[in-house]
Design a protein around this motif. Structure first.
Motif, PDB file in Angstrom:
ATOM      1  N   ALA A   6       0.824  -1.205   0.000  1.00  0.00           N
ATOM      2  CA  ALA A   6       0.000   0.000   0.000  1.00  0.00           C
ATOM      3  C   ALA A   6       0.858   1.254   0.000  1.00  0.00           C
ATOM      4  O   ALA A   6       2.025   1.230   0.373  1.00  0.00           O
ATOM      5  CB  ALA A   6      -0.938  -0.007   1.208  1.00  0.00           C
ATOM      6  N   GLY A   7       0.262   2.362  -0.419  1.00  0.00           N
ATOM      7  CA  GLY A   7       0.961   3.642  -0.465  1.00  0.00           C
ATOM      8  C   GLY A   7       0.718   4.328  -1.793  1.00  0.00           C
ATOM      9  O   GLY A   7       0.523   3.672  -2.824  1.00  0.00           O
ATOM     10  N   LEU A   8       0.721   5.653  -1.789  1.00  0.00           N
ATOM     11  CA  LEU A   8       0.425   6.395  -3.006  1.00  0.00           C
ATOM     12  C   LEU A   8       1.461   6.154  -4.104  1.00  0.00           C
ATOM     13  O   LEU A   8       1.111   6.060  -5.288  1.00  0.00           O
ATOM     14  CB  LEU A   8       0.329   7.893  -2.687  1.00  0.00           C
ATOM     15  CG  LEU A   8      -0.968   8.346  -1.998  1.00  0.00           C
ATOM     16  CD1 LEU A   8      -0.896   9.810  -1.610  1.00  0.00           C
ATOM     17  CD2 LEU A   8      -2.170   8.099  -2.915  1.00  0.00           C
ATOM     18  N   TRP A   9       2.735   6.038  -3.731  1.00  0.00           N
ATOM     19  CA  TRP A   9       3.751   5.797  -4.750  1.00  0.00           C
ATOM     20  C   TRP A   9       3.618   4.395  -5.333  1.00  0.00           C
ATOM     21  O   TRP A   9       3.879   4.184  -6.519  1.00  0.00           O
ATOM     22  CB  TRP A   9       5.147   6.016  -4.177  1.00  0.00           C
ATOM     23  CG  TRP A   9       5.492   7.470  -4.025  1.00  0.00           C
ATOM     24  CD1 TRP A   9       5.592   8.188  -2.880  1.00  0.00           C
ATOM     25  CD2 TRP A   9       5.759   8.392  -5.089  1.00  0.00           C
ATOM     26  NE1 TRP A   9       5.904   9.498  -3.153  1.00  0.00           N
ATOM     27  CE2 TRP A   9       6.020   9.655  -4.495  1.00  0.00           C
ATOM     28  CE3 TRP A   9       5.810   8.283  -6.472  1.00  0.00           C
ATOM     29  CZ2 TRP A   9       6.331  10.781  -5.251  1.00  0.00           C
ATOM     30  CZ3 TRP A   9       6.117   9.410  -7.228  1.00  0.00           C
ATOM     31  CH2 TRP A   9       6.372  10.644  -6.615  1.00  0.00           C
ATOM     32  N   LYS A  10       3.224   3.430  -4.524  1.00  0.00           N
ATOM     33  CA  LYS A  10       2.987   2.077  -5.038  1.00  0.00           C
ATOM     34  C   LYS A  10       1.779   2.087  -5.982  1.00  0.00           C
ATOM     35  O   LYS A  10       1.761   1.366  -6.990  1.00  0.00           O
ATOM     36  CB  LYS A  10       2.733   1.120  -3.876  1.00  0.00           C
ATOM     37  CG  LYS A  10       3.835   1.124  -2.814  1.00  0.00           C
ATOM     38  CD  LYS A  10       5.122   0.590  -3.370  1.00  0.00           C
ATOM     39  CE  LYS A  10       6.213   0.600  -2.289  1.00  0.00           C
ATOM     40  NZ  LYS A  10       5.865  -0.226  -1.118  1.00  0.00           N
ATOM     41  N   VAL A  11       0.773   2.897  -5.663  1.00  0.00           N
ATOM     42  CA  VAL A  11      -0.383   3.037  -6.543  1.00  0.00           C
ATOM     43  C   VAL A  11       0.027   3.641  -7.886  1.00  0.00           C
ATOM     44  O   VAL A  11      -0.444   3.216  -8.951  1.00  0.00           O
ATOM     45  CB  VAL A  11      -1.469   3.900  -5.867  1.00  0.00           C
ATOM     46  CG1 VAL A  11      -2.541   4.314  -6.871  1.00  0.00           C
ATOM     47  CG2 VAL A  11      -2.103   3.147  -4.703  1.00  0.00           C
ATOM     48  N   VAL A  12       0.922   4.624  -7.855  1.00  0.00           N
ATOM     49  CA  VAL A  12       1.413   5.244  -9.092  1.00  0.00           C
ATOM     50  C   VAL A  12       2.097   4.203  -9.975  1.00  0.00           C
ATOM     51  O   VAL A  12       1.858   4.143 -11.197  1.00  0.00           O
ATOM     52  CB  VAL A  12       2.376   6.400  -8.764  1.00  0.00           C
ATOM     53  CG1 VAL A  12       3.122   6.855 -10.015  1.00  0.00           C
ATOM     54  CG2 VAL A  12       1.620   7.574  -8.165  1.00  0.00           C
ATOM     55  N   ILE A  13       2.937   3.373  -9.377  1.00  0.00           N
ATOM     56  CA  ILE A  13       3.629   2.334 -10.152  1.00  0.00           C
ATOM     57  C   ILE A  13       2.626   1.352 -10.750  1.00  0.00           C
ATOM     58  O   ILE A  13       2.717   0.973 -11.930  1.00  0.00           O
ATOM     59  CB  ILE A  13       4.638   1.599  -9.261  1.00  0.00           C
ATOM     60  CG1 ILE A  13       5.733   2.564  -8.785  1.00  0.00           C
ATOM     61  CG2 ILE A  13       5.264   0.425 -10.010  1.00  0.00           C
ATOM     62  CD1 ILE A  13       6.690   1.966  -7.782  1.00  0.00           C
TER      63      ILE A  13
END
Length: 304
Positions: A158-165
């Protein structure tokens, strides 16, 4: 002046030339819905920049409950009311615009670059390269986008940067297919054959002649995907895979409002973040449709 240069000037009139020409701007500005989309996006940019420069993050993510009243309804003091932690929803919603624009831009930018690279390579080198790249894209496109993003986030964490990837990998096949189709059409033009016959290297052919002529569909696809990226980021945050608890993300605010607010009649907790999210996506969709019509009037005539 070399023969290649003459051929290029005579034939290589791509998206950049059409963008500078008055018909494109006049067509775009004559479309009232596209202008409305531009106004919405410009307003969002102003809000996002204002939130980034003038709103203190400690003001909207306090370590302890503040002095504000808990779950206060909208009023002249608190325009959007307060949430269950006595935080001002108006301030948090404005800062959510900055987060939406920031991560939406990164997601669309990365997926555009990767999609352009893969699409042009598949079209230009064809045969084995084309088969490997496009069959991989087909496999990714076989899955619903949100379901594939959920699976990737479950792997990455989880995490916004993981969502971006995860969303970058999800959106890349869309750009790759669009770019490949446009590049194949460009490769049929005689000036490309002339450029290759004159000894131009592959990078020059790809980035000087083919890429500029594929920017029209890329621009439309990027604009439409921008709204989609914002809503997917919000959806993943709503499901608990995106923004960390306490982050003023529209998706997380919606989740908290639905879980804790609607059952108690506190409608404003989720209404205003949802309203901003809907208007933002609407703005990008209106602009994307307007740019498509301006760049390809035949498609507009076919729809009409």
């Amino acid at each position: 002046m070399s023969t290649e240069t003459k051929t290029t000037k005579r034939n290589d009139r791509g998206f950049l030339d059409r963008l500078q020409a008055s018909p494109f701007l006049s067509e775009l500005l004559s479309n009232r819905l596209a202008v409305a989309g531009l106004v919405i996006i410009f307003s969002l940019l102003v809000i996002a920049v204002y939130a980034r420069l003038f709103i203190d993050i400690g003001q909207i993510v306090p370590s302890q409950l503040g002095t504000n009243p808990n779950r206060a309804p909208p009023s002249s003091e608190f325009w959007f009311g307060t949430d269950g932690q006595a935080r001002d929803i108006f301030t948090r919603t404005l800062y959510g615009a900055w987060l939406a624009m920031k991560y939406g831009t990164i997601t669309v930018g990365l997926s555009t670059i990767s999609g352009i690279t893969l699409g042009i390579m598949a079209a230009y080198y064809s045969d084995m390269t084309d088969n490997v790249i496009m069959r991989t894209m087909d496999v990714l496109l076989a899955f619903p986008s949100l379901l594939l993003a959920l699976a990737l986030v479950a792997i990455f964490g989880a995490g916004l940067w993981k969502v971006v990837i995860a969303l970058t990998l999800v959106y890349t096949p869309r750009f790759a297919r669009v770019v490949r189709g446009a590049a194949l059409k460009v490769l049929e033009d005689e000036y490309v054959d002339a450029t290759v016959a004159l000894g131009a290297r592959d990078p020059r052919v790809l980035f000087r002649h083919i890429l500029p002529n594929t920017l029209a569909p890329i621009t439309v696809q990027s604009t439409l995907n921008f709204g989609l990226a914002i809503i997917d980021i919000a959806a993943l945050s709503f499901l608990g895979f995106g923004a960390a608890p306490g982050t003023p993300s529209w998706g997380l605010m919606l989740s908290n409002g639905v879980t804790n607010g609607l059952l108690s009649g506190i409608w404003w907790w989720s209404f205003f973040p949802g309203l901003f999210l809907a208007i933002t996506v609407l703005g990008f969709n209106l602009l994307g449709d307007g740019m498509r019509d301006a760049l390809d009037p035949r498609m507009r005539d076919a729809i009409d």
